[in-house]
Design a protein around this motif. Structure first.
Motif, PDB file in Angstrom:
ATOM      1  N   TYR A  45      -4.049  -3.310 -10.657  1.00 57.78           N
ATOM      2  CA  TYR A  45      -4.968  -3.990 -11.233  1.00 57.78           C
ATOM      3  C   TYR A  45      -5.190  -4.423 -12.527  1.00 57.78           C
ATOM      4  O   TYR A  45      -4.610  -4.434 -12.790  1.00 57.78           O
ATOM      5  CB  TYR A  45      -5.833  -2.596 -11.679  1.00 57.78           C
ATOM      6  CG  TYR A  45      -5.352  -1.460 -12.254  1.00 57.78           C
ATOM      7  CD1 TYR A  45      -4.571  -1.221 -13.382  1.00 57.78           C
ATOM      8  CD2 TYR A  45      -4.218  -0.439 -11.564  1.00 57.78           C
ATOM      9  CE1 TYR A  45      -4.264  -0.543 -14.428  1.00 57.78           C
ATOM     10  CE2 TYR A  45      -4.222   0.903 -11.940  1.00 57.78           C
ATOM     11  CZ  TYR A  45      -3.009   0.122 -13.593  1.00 57.78           C
ATOM     12  OH  TYR A  45      -2.631   1.119 -13.933  1.00 57.78           O
ATOM     13  N   TYR A  46      -5.998  -5.511 -12.703  1.00 50.22           N
ATOM     14  CA  TYR A  46      -6.090  -6.442 -13.281  1.00 50.22           C
ATOM     15  C   TYR A  46      -5.727  -6.251 -14.465  1.00 50.22           C
ATOM     16  O   TYR A  46      -6.191  -4.805 -14.648  1.00 50.22           O
ATOM     17  CB  TYR A  46      -8.038  -7.009 -13.341  1.00 50.22           C
ATOM     18  CG  TYR A  46      -8.265  -7.690 -14.754  1.00 50.22           C
ATOM     19  CD1 TYR A  46      -7.216  -8.781 -14.504  1.00 50.22           C
ATOM     20  CD2 TYR A  46      -7.968  -7.576 -15.850  1.00 50.22           C
ATOM     21  CE1 TYR A  46      -7.736 -10.467 -15.193  1.00 50.22           C
ATOM     22  CE2 TYR A  46      -8.157  -8.189 -16.766  1.00 50.22           C
ATOM     23  CZ  TYR A  46      -8.522  -9.684 -16.505  1.00 50.22           C
ATOM     24  OH  TYR A  46      -8.280 -10.606 -17.257  1.00 50.22           O
ATOM     25  N   LYS A  85       0.720  -6.784   1.488  1.00 50.21           N
ATOM     26  CA  LYS A  85       0.725  -6.480   2.341  1.00 50.21           C
ATOM     27  C   LYS A  85       1.152  -7.375   3.293  1.00 50.21           C
ATOM     28  O   LYS A  85       1.517  -6.651   4.462  1.00 50.21           O
ATOM     29  CB  LYS A  85      -1.308  -6.356   2.121  1.00 50.21           C
ATOM     30  CG  LYS A  85      -1.264  -4.782   1.443  1.00 50.21           C
ATOM     31  CD  LYS A  85      -3.470  -4.634   1.404  1.00 50.21           C
ATOM     32  CE  LYS A  85      -3.579  -2.917   0.847  1.00 50.21           C
ATOM     33  NZ  LYS A  85      -5.252  -3.017   0.970  1.00 50.21           N
ATOM     34  N   SER A  86       1.166  -8.161   3.028  1.00 50.27           N
ATOM     35  CA  SER A  86       1.208  -9.034   3.330  1.00 50.27           C
ATOM     36  C   SER A  86       1.370 -10.867   3.184  1.00 50.27           C
ATOM     37  O   SER A  86       1.603 -10.375   1.709  1.00 50.27           O
ATOM     38  CB  SER A  86      -0.315 -10.068   4.554  1.00 50.27           C
ATOM     39  OG  SER A  86      -0.914 -10.406   3.758  1.00 50.27           O
ATOM     40  N   VAL A  87       2.000 -12.051   3.559  1.00 54.27           N
ATOM     41  CA  VAL A  87       2.671 -12.720   2.806  1.00 54.27           C
ATOM     42  C   VAL A  87       1.311 -13.606   2.366  1.00 54.27           C
ATOM     43  O   VAL A  87       2.014 -14.528   1.387  1.00 54.27           O
ATOM     44  CB  VAL A  87       3.137 -14.130   3.844  1.00 54.27           C
ATOM     45  CG1 VAL A  87       2.288 -14.740   4.682  1.00 54.27           C
ATOM     46  CG2 VAL A  87       4.316 -14.816   3.130  1.00 54.27           C
ATOM     47  N   ASP A  88       0.448 -13.274   1.988  1.00 52.15           N
ATOM     48  CA  ASP A  88      -0.773 -13.917   1.597  1.00 52.15           C
ATOM     49  C   ASP A  88      -0.499 -12.741   0.450  1.00 52.15           C
ATOM     50  O   ASP A  88      -2.556 -13.390  -0.144  1.00 52.15           O
ATOM     51  CB  ASP A  88      -1.603 -13.790   3.027  1.00 52.15           C
ATOM     52  CG  ASP A  88      -1.649 -15.256   3.533  1.00 52.15           C
ATOM     53  OD1 ASP A  88      -1.156 -16.219   2.999  1.00 52.15           O
ATOM     54  OD2 ASP A  88      -1.903 -14.772   4.874  1.00 52.15           O
ATOM     55  N   ASP A  89      -0.663 -11.602  -0.078  1.00 53.02           N
ATOM     56  CA  ASP A  89      -1.207 -11.134  -0.818  1.00 53.02           C
ATOM     57  C   ASP A  89      -1.462 -11.653  -2.090  1.00 53.02           C
ATOM     58  O   ASP A  89      -0.297 -12.690  -2.425  1.00 53.02           O
ATOM     59  CB  ASP A  89      -0.292  -9.781  -0.895  1.00 53.02           C
ATOM     60  CG  ASP A  89      -0.571  -8.685  -1.625  1.00 53.02           C
ATOM     61  OD1 ASP A  89      -0.519  -8.350  -2.857  1.00 53.02           O
ATOM     62  OD2 ASP A  89      -0.604  -7.494  -0.611  1.00 53.02           O
ATOM     63  N   PRO A  90      -2.567 -11.592  -2.905  1.00 54.96           N
ATOM     64  CA  PRO A  90      -2.310 -11.822  -4.556  1.00 54.96           C
ATOM     65  C   PRO A  90      -1.708 -12.068  -4.870  1.00 54.96           C
ATOM     66  O   PRO A  90      -1.573 -12.206  -6.381  1.00 54.96           O
ATOM     67  CB  PRO A  90      -4.281 -11.564  -5.324  1.00 54.96           C
ATOM     68  CG  PRO A  90      -4.340 -10.638  -3.692  1.00 54.96           C
ATOM     69  CD  PRO A  90      -3.653 -10.840  -2.249  1.00 54.96           C
ATOM     70  N   ARG A  91      -0.633 -10.579  -5.199  1.00 55.91           N
ATOM     71  CA  ARG A  91      -0.390  -9.221  -5.692  1.00 55.91           C
ATOM     72  C   ARG A  91       1.316 -10.870  -6.564  1.00 55.91           C
ATOM     73  O   ARG A  91       1.519 -10.963  -7.429  1.00 55.91           O
ATOM     74  CB  ARG A  91       0.831  -8.721  -5.186  1.00 55.91           C
ATOM     75  CG  ARG A  91      -0.786  -7.708  -5.111  1.00 55.91           C
ATOM     76  CD  ARG A  91      -0.696  -6.996  -6.967  1.00 55.91           C
ATOM     77  NE  ARG A  91       0.175  -6.644  -8.226  1.00 55.91           N
ATOM     78  CZ  ARG A  91       1.205  -6.039  -8.030  1.00 55.91           C
ATOM     79  NH1 ARG A  91       0.078  -4.464  -7.178  1.00 55.91           N
ATOM     80  NH2 ARG A  91       1.494  -5.394  -8.722  1.00 55.91           N
TER      81      ARG A  91
END
Length: 334
Positions: A45-46, A85-91
């Motif tokens: 989380y932020y 979750k995926s390759v595009d996860d913002p993390r």
């Protein structure tokens, strides 16, 4: 989001790549120089990074500014608390590239999975290698080989997946891994690992994974690694084993059949844990150094590999040298 991260990384790579061709003050390089950290995975989380992670990143960049590094070696738990979750996860952007953005850190980052990463999508972390300019995670486990500049001496680093080997664990209830999810996958990994170690002719060999073999911290020693990996390390005169998992800095050493193996725990890049819960569960005299200063801003490891020796240094986020230990090449250790 993946495209944005690629643009950010391209910028720092272009600016910083020239630094790797020379040593300090423009001198020709005569060593392999890298940094190592574990358990740097921020928060879900932020602002997606803890003050400790950001302070560690800042100090790592200062170290690399003064003496350019060849790469960064990570030790798992790349994303708290449930991986990606995926390759595009913002993390990938929020916890990795926006924290370790400095141009002196625009080098290869070699990754391995931790138990928290396995709560998410590990294949996405591996696939991210094709998106990022710095994130290097070619497979669940893999080997790297380097030549010490100005010599024919070599360093091999064997990256292992301790969750495949040992199973996962839940930190919230402090359970030790009880066994692999897939016996077949674990057997294949053990066979591969044994082959890499037994056939290595490198002057220095490092094995690196998330779970520690020896530790005095909250999690303590990992029984499956004690039973199966430690004898392999000693039988083949391996230089050192690097791990994270416990959120502190440790150096332990074990001797067996005239072979000495050094164990370094570097898991203080996001939170700090000061407890020596398992001090009685390691051999007497094995613990050489422990650091878990809660009011600090974390720490990491610095490694310099020369023809004469390999030096491991623990540093804190204020730039203080906490501890240093030198190891000889394998042919001089017996």
């Amino acid at each position: 989001m993946a495209k944005l991260n690629e643009i950010i990384e391209c910028a720092v790579v272009i600016i910083g790549v020239v630094c790797l061709t020379q040593g300090k003050a423009g001198q020709a390089k005569n060593s392999i120089h890298f940094l190592t950290l574990g358990d740097f995975g921020g928060m879900p989380y932020y602002p997606y990074a803890t003050p400790i992670e950001m302070a560690v990143a800042k100090q790592m960049s200062k170290v690399a500014d003064k003496n350019p590094i060849d790469f960064v070696l990570t030790l798992g738990d790349n994303f708290y608390f449930d991986g990606v979750k995926s390759v595009d996860d913002p993390r990938f952007t929020e916890t990795y590239s926006r924290v370790f953005y400095q141009r002196s850190l625009a080098v290869d980052w070699y990754m391995v999975a931790g138990n928290h990463d396995y709560k998410g999508n590990i294949s996405a972390q591996i696939a991210y290698t094709k998106v990022s300019k710095t994130w290097k995670y070619p497979d669940y486990y893999y080997k790297m080989a380097f030549t010490i500049p100005g010599s024919d001496m070599t360093l091999e680093i064997i990256m292992i997946d301790t969750i495949i080997l040992c199973g996962n664990t839940d930190d919230e209830i402090d359970l030790a891994p009880s066994g692999p999810v897939s016996l077949t996958a674990a057997k294949q990994h053990w066979a591969w690992l044994a082959k890499q170690i037994e056939q290595s002719t490198a002057d220095y060999v490092i094995v690196a994974g998330h779970y520690p073999v020896l530790s005095v911290g909250i999690h303590g020693p990992t029984k499956i690694l004690l039973d199966n990996l430690q004898p392999l390390l000693h039988a083949n005169n391996v230089t050192a084993y690097f791990s994270g998992h416990d959120h502190n800095l440790q150096h332990l050493q074990s001797s067996e059949k005239a072979s000495v193996v050094d164990y370094f725990v570097s898991g203080a890049a996001d939170t700090i844990d000061p407890f020596l819960k398992h001090k009685a569960d390691v051999p007497k005299g094995a613990l050489k150094y422990f650091w878990g200063k809660v009011i600090s801003l974390g720490g990491f490891g610095r490694v310099e590999v020369y023809k004469e020796n390999m030096t491991f240094t623990f540093m804190d986020s204020f730039g203080k040298t906490l501890y240093q230990h030198a190891m000889l090449p394998r042919h001089r250790r017996k």
